[in-house]
Scaffold this motif. Structure first.
Motif, short mmCIF file in Angstrom:
data_model
loop_
_atom_site.label_atom_id
_atom_site.label_comp_id
_atom_site.label_asym_id
_atom_site.label_seq_id
_atom_site.Cartn_x
_atom_site.Cartn_y
_atom_site.Cartn_z
N TYR A 181 11.17 -14.18 20.51
CA TYR A 181 10.10 -13.72 21.40
C TYR A 181 9.47 -12.44 20.86
CZ TYR A 181 7.86 -11.53 25.40
OH TYR A 181 6.96 -10.90 26.21
N SER B 22 7.29 -13.26 17.95
CA SER B 22 6.07 -14.00 18.31
C SER B 22 4.99 -13.11 18.92
CB SER B 22 6.41 -15.13 19.29
OG SER B 22 6.86 -14.60 20.54
N ILE B 23 5.35 -11.88 19.30
CA ILE B 23 4.34 -10.99 19.88
C ILE B 23 3.28 -10.61 18.85
CG2 ILE B 23 4.02 -8.68 20.88
CD1 ILE B 23 6.74 -8.94 22.17
N ALA C 273 8.09 -17.26 24.75
CA ALA C 273 7.75 -17.28 23.33
C ALA C 273 6.71 -18.36 23.04
CB ALA C 273 9.01 -17.52 22.49
N ASN D 126 3.30 -17.14 23.84
CA ASN D 126 2.69 -16.32 22.80
C ASN D 126 2.13 -17.15 21.66
OD1 ASN D 126 3.37 -13.95 24.17
ND2 ASN D 126 5.32 -13.74 23.11
N THR E 263 -2.69 -19.26 20.02
CA THR E 263 -3.22 -19.31 18.66
C THR E 263 -3.52 -20.75 18.28
OG1 THR E 263 -1.03 -19.51 17.63
CG2 THR E 263 -1.84 -17.29 18.08
#
Length: 449
Positions: free
Chosen positions: A245, A248-249, A282, A285, A289
């Motif tokens: 997590y 993934s930020i 996660a 995040n 994208t």
């Protein structure tokens, strides 16, 4: 040959031979001076005992005596405890650091255990370890093939990393991410847990050192996934998910995460109620994208697993996160909305819209609005070039409108019946028949969508 030249050459050679000894002595002197300054700051001042007070304390001390009263202190523990005074502590610290730098592997292992005890008992030791370059020495022990030796070093690094940004940065700069074990199957559960905790601690440097080192090293993410696959310990799995997590930020880390198959692993872990919150966070995040969204759209577990999570009544946070991910996937994607409709998402959304948390209700109603608008777009003409367009008001168009309305009414009625059974089953008291009649008699216009 001139004797003067020979004597000068011999003197120069002898001086060059003596130079390393002086350099070593100078470095050693600076090392002990640092320890002495540190211990001097730790030594408390002794209270002054007046002659009159000394009489009350001990009758053997005369009023003219200038002797100080000393309280007996426990001796320094040979296993590494700091039970003695400043002198005992200084001696133990000198022996420990010397063994860590210049001792054998067995002595280094014992020194690492002593460092753990020292760091636990005194926070200032962590600052001193930076000056004594203890962290690089411990990092070098991680690559040892001896059984139990890397674990001892990792335990010491964990203790030094607690509350110390500088020590964490030194660990990353020393190359700890490049020295992770390659054979995860040979590690026991304790070693896996310690390495997972260390990586979790280092991932707090996500905006600086850790991100740069992570992009230069491709073994960290596979190492975390390998631990997740091979361990059954709940805490170890939680540490790995927390680390993923944190990784993934940062937007730059999405590519390595997707290419290593993190999306599929997170989807699988999200099916466990104990890990669903962090795994879904996660995924949230990643789904924003383009790479993460494509990876989730191509997964065979989507959208069925996410819809299943939305039926967990005892996990409101997981419901909110699952609804958020489904909103991102359904946005401007008729193909994904069609897959969701075939998986029965409408009935689940109606239930969440009635019984979910405020945030989950808001997201569920938004999804329902999209499904309603898409249904209306199929029934009514829209702008843009069309083939076989039917003029509004024709008998064929009116018949399609009526069929669409009947279909929508039947869908709403079926959903209401299902929700009615769930509500009446949970009710602790009350007449279910009256409630059923009340819901059936209620117009569909009262629904929020």
């Amino acid at each position: 040959m001139n004797p003067s030249s020979s004597s000068s050459s011999s003197s120069s050679s002898s001086s060059s031979a003596q130079t390393p000894i002086w350099v070593y002595s100078y470095v050693k002197l600076r090392f002990f001076n640092r320890i002495r300054r540190f211990l001097r700051s730790k030594t408390p001042k002794k209270p002054y005992v007046s002659p009159t007070e000394s009489i009350a304390i001990s009758p053997n001390i005369t009023p003219t005596s200038n002797e100080a009263i000393h309280v007996a202190e426990p001796d320094c523990d040979c296993t590494g405890g700091i039970g003695g005074g400043a002198d005992e502590f200084a001696a133990a610290l000198r022996r420990t650091v010397k063994k860590l730098h210049f001792g054998s592997w067995e002595e280094k292992e014992m020194a690492a255990k002593v460092i753990v005890n020292m760091a636990k008992e005194d926070v200032k030791v962590k600052t001193l370890m930076v000056e004594l370059r203890v962290v690089p020495a411990l990092v070098s022990m991680v690559t040892s093939d001896a059984v139990g030796r890397p674990e001892v070093a990792v335990e010491a690094l964990l203790e030094l990393a607690k509350g110390s940004f500088e020590n964490k940065a030194l660990m990353v700069e020393a190359g700890i991410l490049h020295k992770l074990p390659s054979n995860i199957q040979a590690m026991d559960e304790s070693a896996k847990h310690d390495f997972a905790k260390l990586l979790l601690s280092l991932s707090s440097l996500i905006n600086s050192h850790f991100t740069i080192a992570l992009q230069a090293n491709e073994s960290v993410i596979p190492f975390l996934l390998g631990i997740l696959e091979l361990t059954s310990n709940f805490e170890t799995q939680r540490c790995c998910l927390e680390t993923l997590y944190n990784i993934s930020i940062v937007l730059e880390n999405v590519g390595p995460l997707v290419s290593n198959g993190v999306v599929q692993t997170l989807l699988r872990m999200s099916s466990s109620k104990g890990h669903s919150d962090r795994a879904l966070a996660a995924l949230g995040n990643l789904v924003v994208t383009s790479q993460g969204k494509r990876a989730m759209e191509s997964s065979p577990m989507v959208p069925d697993s996410l819809i299943e999570i939305m039926t967990w009544e005892d996990k409101p946070k997981s419901i909110e996160l699952s609804a958020y991910i489904l909103m991102i996937l359904a946005h401007q994607s008729s193909e994904q909305r069609e897959k969701m409709a075939k998986s029965g998402i409408v009935a689940v959304l109606l239930e969440v819209g009635l019984l979910g948390s405020p945030l989950a209700q808001k997201r569920a109603l938004k999804l329902l609005q999209w499904f309603k608008n898409e249904k209306q777009a199929k029934m009514y003409p829209h702008s843009g070039p069309q083939t076989g367009r039917i003029v509004i008001g024709s008998p064929v168009n009116q018949r399609e409108v009526q069929e669409g309305r009947k279909m929508m009414k039947n869908l709403v009625k079926q959903s209401l019946y299902k929700n009615l059974e769930l509500i009446t089953g949970r009710a602790s008291a009350g007449d279910s028949a009256k409630l059923k009649n009340l819901v059936i008699s209620t117009s569909s216009k009262s629904l929020p969508f």
